[in-house]
Design a protein around this motif. Structure first.
Motif, mmCIF file in Angstrom:
data_model
loop_
_atom_site.group_PDB
_atom_site.id
_atom_site.type_symbol
_atom_site.label_atom_id
_atom_site.label_comp_id
_atom_site.label_asym_id
_atom_site.label_seq_id
_atom_site.Cartn_x
_atom_site.Cartn_y
_atom_site.Cartn_z
ATOM 1 N N GLY A 82 -4.793 3.060 2.716
ATOM 2 C CA GLY A 82 -5.732 3.440 0.935
ATOM 3 C C GLY A 82 -6.326 1.771 0.465
ATOM 4 O O GLY A 82 -6.133 0.610 0.430
ATOM 5 N N VAL A 83 -6.415 1.876 -0.871
ATOM 6 C CA VAL A 83 -7.013 0.817 -1.347
ATOM 7 C C VAL A 83 -7.124 1.180 -2.932
ATOM 8 O O VAL A 83 -7.102 2.387 -3.763
ATOM 9 C CB VAL A 83 -8.659 1.274 -1.904
ATOM 10 C CG1 VAL A 83 -9.177 0.257 -2.464
ATOM 11 C CG2 VAL A 83 -9.571 1.672 -0.058
ATOM 12 N N ALA A 84 -6.557 0.488 -3.875
ATOM 13 C CA ALA A 84 -5.730 -0.151 -4.578
ATOM 14 C C ALA A 84 -7.160 -1.467 -6.190
ATOM 15 O O ALA A 84 -7.083 -1.646 -6.059
ATOM 16 C CB ALA A 84 -4.950 -0.892 -5.253
ATOM 17 N N ARG A 85 -7.047 -0.430 -6.983
ATOM 18 C CA ARG A 85 -7.916 -1.498 -7.775
ATOM 19 C C ARG A 85 -7.286 -2.474 -8.343
ATOM 20 O O ARG A 85 -6.153 -2.120 -9.543
ATOM 21 C CB ARG A 85 -9.247 -0.271 -8.706
ATOM 22 C CG ARG A 85 -9.863 -0.983 -9.930
ATOM 23 C CD ARG A 85 -10.630 -0.186 -10.312
ATOM 24 N NE ARG A 85 -9.497 0.615 -11.362
ATOM 25 C CZ ARG A 85 -9.616 0.197 -12.706
ATOM 26 N NH1 ARG A 85 -9.879 -0.398 -13.232
ATOM 27 N NH2 ARG A 85 -8.825 1.407 -12.843
ATOM 28 N N GLY A 86 -7.393 -3.649 -8.687
ATOM 29 C CA GLY A 86 -6.591 -4.470 -9.775
ATOM 30 C C GLY A 86 -5.037 -4.562 -9.381
ATOM 31 O O GLY A 86 -4.677 -4.833 -10.994
ATOM 32 N N LYS A 87 -4.926 -4.565 -8.602
ATOM 33 C CA LYS A 87 -3.270 -4.515 -8.163
ATOM 34 C C LYS A 87 -3.148 -6.197 -8.702
ATOM 35 O O LYS A 87 -3.646 -6.680 -7.608
ATOM 36 C CB LYS A 87 -2.872 -4.390 -6.571
ATOM 37 C CG LYS A 87 -2.134 -4.311 -6.077
ATOM 38 C CD LYS A 87 -1.570 -3.316 -4.782
ATOM 39 C CE LYS A 87 -0.178 -3.811 -5.022
ATOM 40 N NZ LYS A 87 0.763 -4.859 -4.973
ATOM 41 N N GLU A 88 -2.170 -6.408 -8.571
ATOM 42 C CA GLU A 88 -1.753 -7.498 -9.426
ATOM 43 C C GLU A 88 -1.123 -8.085 -8.105
ATOM 44 O O GLU A 88 -0.138 -7.608 -7.423
ATOM 45 C CB GLU A 88 -0.468 -7.471 -10.213
ATOM 46 C CG GLU A 88 -0.942 -7.218 -12.100
ATOM 47 C CD GLU A 88 0.135 -7.619 -12.497
ATOM 48 O OE1 GLU A 88 1.322 -7.821 -12.547
ATOM 49 O OE2 GLU A 88 0.484 -7.431 -13.880
ATOM 50 N N THR A 89 -1.485 -9.473 -7.832
ATOM 51 C CA THR A 89 -0.769 -10.009 -6.562
ATOM 52 C C THR A 89 -0.633 -11.744 -7.281
ATOM 53 O O THR A 89 -0.856 -11.879 -8.290
ATOM 54 C CB THR A 89 -1.342 -10.019 -5.372
ATOM 55 O OG1 THR A 89 -1.351 -10.836 -4.134
ATOM 56 C CG2 THR A 89 -3.097 -11.090 -5.567
ATOM 57 N N ILE A 90 0.069 -12.518 -6.502
ATOM 58 C CA ILE A 90 0.290 -14.123 -6.433
ATOM 59 C C ILE A 90 -1.007 -14.758 -5.679
ATOM 60 O O ILE A 90 -1.204 -14.483 -4.817
ATOM 61 C CB ILE A 90 1.510 -14.105 -5.920
ATOM 62 C CG1 ILE A 90 1.863 -14.148 -4.708
ATOM 63 C CG2 ILE A 90 2.946 -13.497 -7.088
ATOM 64 C CD1 ILE A 90 3.466 -14.938 -3.731
ATOM 65 N N ASN A 91 -0.838 -15.962 -6.311
ATOM 66 C CA ASN A 91 -2.086 -17.141 -5.755
ATOM 67 C C ASN A 91 -0.808 -18.209 -4.763
ATOM 68 O O ASN A 91 0.289 -18.124 -4.516
ATOM 69 C CB ASN A 91 -2.179 -17.931 -6.902
ATOM 70 C CG ASN A 91 -1.359 -19.142 -7.395
ATOM 71 O OD1 ASN A 91 0.090 -18.790 -7.344
ATOM 72 N ND2 ASN A 91 -1.659 -19.967 -7.489
ATOM 73 N N TYR A 92 -1.972 -18.975 -3.984
ATOM 74 C CA TYR A 92 -1.064 -19.471 -3.016
ATOM 75 C C TYR A 92 0.131 -20.294 -3.016
ATOM 76 O O TYR A 92 0.792 -20.527 -2.257
ATOM 77 C CB TYR A 92 -2.239 -20.907 -2.749
ATOM 78 C CG TYR A 92 -2.286 -21.985 -3.205
ATOM 79 C CD1 TYR A 92 -1.783 -23.080 -2.933
ATOM 80 C CD2 TYR A 92 -3.075 -22.222 -4.555
ATOM 81 C CE1 TYR A 92 -1.357 -24.021 -3.445
ATOM 82 C CE2 TYR A 92 -2.789 -23.675 -5.301
ATOM 83 C CZ TYR A 92 -2.764 -24.159 -5.127
ATOM 84 O OH TYR A 92 -2.422 -25.595 -5.268
#
Length: 225
Positions: A82-92
């Protein structure tokens, strides 16, 4: 300035093999082909939108079209869940909890947490959407560890409205930045054309500026007209 949150990184990477194995090149080519196919379909069905509307409108159409392709029996559907637009995630380092890549491609053979990231930018000189914006607010996010900090590859997708090309625009821009000390994009390989599809496709390679990074990242630049 936000402080690192090691516990967020530990939880994010729980159960994940390290270093994360790279995506096979032949699979990345299939993904590039499908991005082109989705774009070509949108040009037929929504010409006015993809030629004139804001980036977020085009990205929304791309997300919907790519997810519809997932429901078909194609090489894309075997690779992509699947593909998600603007899904929040975290940086390094977990200091930023709400980074939002434009498109996150969830691969069938990898945890959905470890998305293949696609950052999208308009290129339209009349509206000041220039190569500087493409690099400083797109490419740099991979170098700095904002996006795809766990991965060996990512995509930059350009919606070209001003006849810009990778060879005529991106390559000389990165070559000029290489002369600076330090090079803001840590370019180790200038864009190398991939003669696999009819659209403008090239791969550049970049170092990364954040601690304990997994090494260089290959950025696939796909410019759609």
């Amino acid at each position: 300035m936000s402080q690192p949150r090691n516990y967020q990184i530990e939880e994010f990477m729980r159960g994940v093999e390290r270093p994360v194995p790279p995506v096979q090149r032949r699979h990345l080519k299939v993904i590039a082909e499908t991005l082109v196919a989705a774009w070509d379909g949108l040009r037929v069905d929504h010409e006015e939108v993809v030629r004139n509307k804001e980036e977020k409108e085009v990205n929304t159409l791309m997300e919907s079209r790519l997810n519809s392709i997932c429901e078909q029996k194609t090489p894309w559907s075997t690779l992509v869940a699947g593909v998600a637009r603007g899904k929040e995630t975290i940086n390094y380092d977990g200091s930023k909890l709400e980074t939002r890549p434009d498109l996150s491609i969830h691969l069938t053979r990898r945890s959905s947490r470890l998305s293949l990231i696609v950052e999208c930018k308009l290129l339209d000189s009349k509206k000041q959407k220039t190569i500087d914006l493409y690099c400083e607010e797109g490419l740099a996010r991979f170098v700095e560890g904002r996006y795809a900090w766990y991965a060996h590859e990512a995509f930059m997708l350009a919606y070209v409205r001003d006849n810009s090309t990778i060879a005529g625009c991106l390559t000389p821009h990165l070559a000029q930045k290489q002369k600076k000390s330090p090079d803001p994009f840590l370019t180790e390989q200038l864009p190398r054309t991939i003669n696999h599809i009819t659209n403008d496709l090239a791969i550049s390679r970049h170092g990364r500026s954040f601690p304990d990074n997994p090494g260089v990242i290959d950025v696939w630049h796909l410019w759609l007209v």
